[in-house]
Design an enzyme around this catalytic site. Structure first.
Site, mmCIF file in Angstrom:
data_model
loop_
_atom_site.group_PDB
_atom_site.id
_atom_site.type_symbol
_atom_site.label_atom_id
_atom_site.label_comp_id
_atom_site.label_asym_id
_atom_site.label_seq_id
_atom_site.Cartn_x
_atom_site.Cartn_y
_atom_site.Cartn_z
ATOM 1 N N SER A 62 14.240 0.775 0.827
ATOM 2 C CA SER A 62 13.583 -0.083 -0.152
ATOM 3 C C SER A 62 14.610 -0.955 -0.853
ATOM 4 O O SER A 62 15.377 -1.665 -0.200
ATOM 5 C CB SER A 62 12.779 0.787 -1.130
ATOM 6 O OG SER A 62 11.924 0.009 -1.924
ATOM 7 N N ASP A 78 2.348 -1.192 4.636
ATOM 8 C CA ASP A 78 3.242 -0.907 3.517
ATOM 9 C C ASP A 78 2.847 -1.820 2.360
ATOM 10 O O ASP A 78 2.966 -3.044 2.454
ATOM 11 C CB ASP A 78 4.693 -1.166 3.951
ATOM 12 C CG ASP A 78 5.720 -0.832 2.884
ATOM 13 O OD1 ASP A 78 5.357 -0.737 1.701
ATOM 14 O OD2 ASP A 78 6.902 -0.673 3.244
ATOM 15 N N HIS A 122 5.361 3.313 2.442
ATOM 16 C CA HIS A 122 6.668 2.731 2.136
ATOM 17 C C HIS A 122 7.820 3.726 2.276
ATOM 18 O O HIS A 122 8.966 3.352 2.078
ATOM 19 C CB HIS A 122 6.645 2.170 0.706
ATOM 20 C CG HIS A 122 7.838 1.345 0.347
ATOM 21 N ND1 HIS A 122 8.220 0.224 1.059
ATOM 22 C CD2 HIS A 122 8.757 1.486 -0.662
ATOM 23 C CE1 HIS A 122 9.310 -0.299 0.511
ATOM 24 N NE2 HIS A 122 9.655 0.452 -0.532
#
Length: 269
Positions: A95, A217, A245
């Site tokens: 991320s 996502d 995610h």
């Protein structure tokens, strides 16, 4: 300051092996890699750590000004790598840590061999000719909700972020991770994350890069992963047959296999 204690650094794997450093995303800690990182410890010197402000890091080391932008988190990565005197590093970032990792490789390219981005986003807010997945008002609302009721925000957002509604234990785990973070620290980290724009950094990434993207996502849509891969000069894009995610939690075998296959392919080449 002892960096290894400050960032709660854990090292496993054979001495002298190529180092592999795992960096966690917003609101999490190194435990998010527990299903993936150990699988590489038979052939890599595996390093996991907590960004200052999260997990088992030293809370006294947190500086609001330093961590008001992603530069502070980039410095954490570089500090850990320097403290262990690592070279030829495979850096794996999830991320926002994918962009932090990109920034670290740009800052000290001689220390890094390759970069793996899991669910990256160069910018979360839509822009002209760019799909980030959120309108500015969406991000403003998200940050306002987080600031006013962090525990409620965590309980509502974590299951949506992790996806896989048929496996509620994953959402519960991410909720608990979020709730362990100091709300003020989380708010600043969220602002640094969701208001960031790293598009200009992507063409400057100096190392071979793997971009792993889940097919569904809510944080980083497919268009975002494709954009990142298109902008990084030496990149490989892989769409995982996974949702959410956090594929290192929901689909750790797929995630590990994709990383391993890419690394082995580079060695073979």
């Amino acid at each position: 300051m002892d960096i290894l204690a400050r960032n709660n650094v854990t090292v496993r794997g054979p001495e002298g092996a190529q180092p592999m450093v795992f960096a966690h995303g917003f609101g999490c800690d190194q435990s998010m890699w527990r299903h993936v990182a150990p699988g590489f410890a038979d052939r890599y010197r595996v390093v996991t750590f907590d960004f200052v402000g999260g997990g088992g890091s030293d809370p006294a080391a947190y500086d609001a000004d330093k961590y008001a932008s992603l530069d502070g988190y980039r410095q954490d990565v570089l500090d850990v790598v320097r403290a262990l005197d690592l070279r030829d590093v495979v850096l794996v970032g999830h991320s926002v840590a994918a962009m932090v990792g990109a920034m670290a490789t740009i800052a000290e390219p001689d220390r890094f061999a390759s970069l793996v981005m899991v669910g990256p986003s160069a910018r979360y807010i839509d822009d002209e000719g760019y799909v980030g997945g959120f309108a500015r008002e969406d991000i403003d609302e998200l940050l306002e909700s987080l600031a006013s009721n962090y525990l409620g925000w965590s309980a509502a957002m974590a299951p949506a972020i992790v996806g896989n509604p048929d496996r509620p234990e994953l959402g519960h785990e991410l909720t608990e991770a979020f709730c362990r973070m100091d709300p003020d620290v989380a708010r600043r980290f969220a602002e640094a994350t969701f208001l960031s724009d790293n598009r200009e950094d992507l063409p400057r990434v100096p190392v071979p890069t793997l971009v792993l993207q889940c097919r569904e996502d809510v944080i980083a849509p497919m268009e975002v992963g494709e954009y990142v891969a298109e902008q990084v000069p030496d990149s490989t894009f892989v769409a995982l047959e996974a949702t959410g995610h956090c594929p290192q939690l929901s689909s750790p075998e797929l995630t590990s296999d994709a990383i391993g296959a890419w690394l082995e392919g580079r060695v073979a080449a």
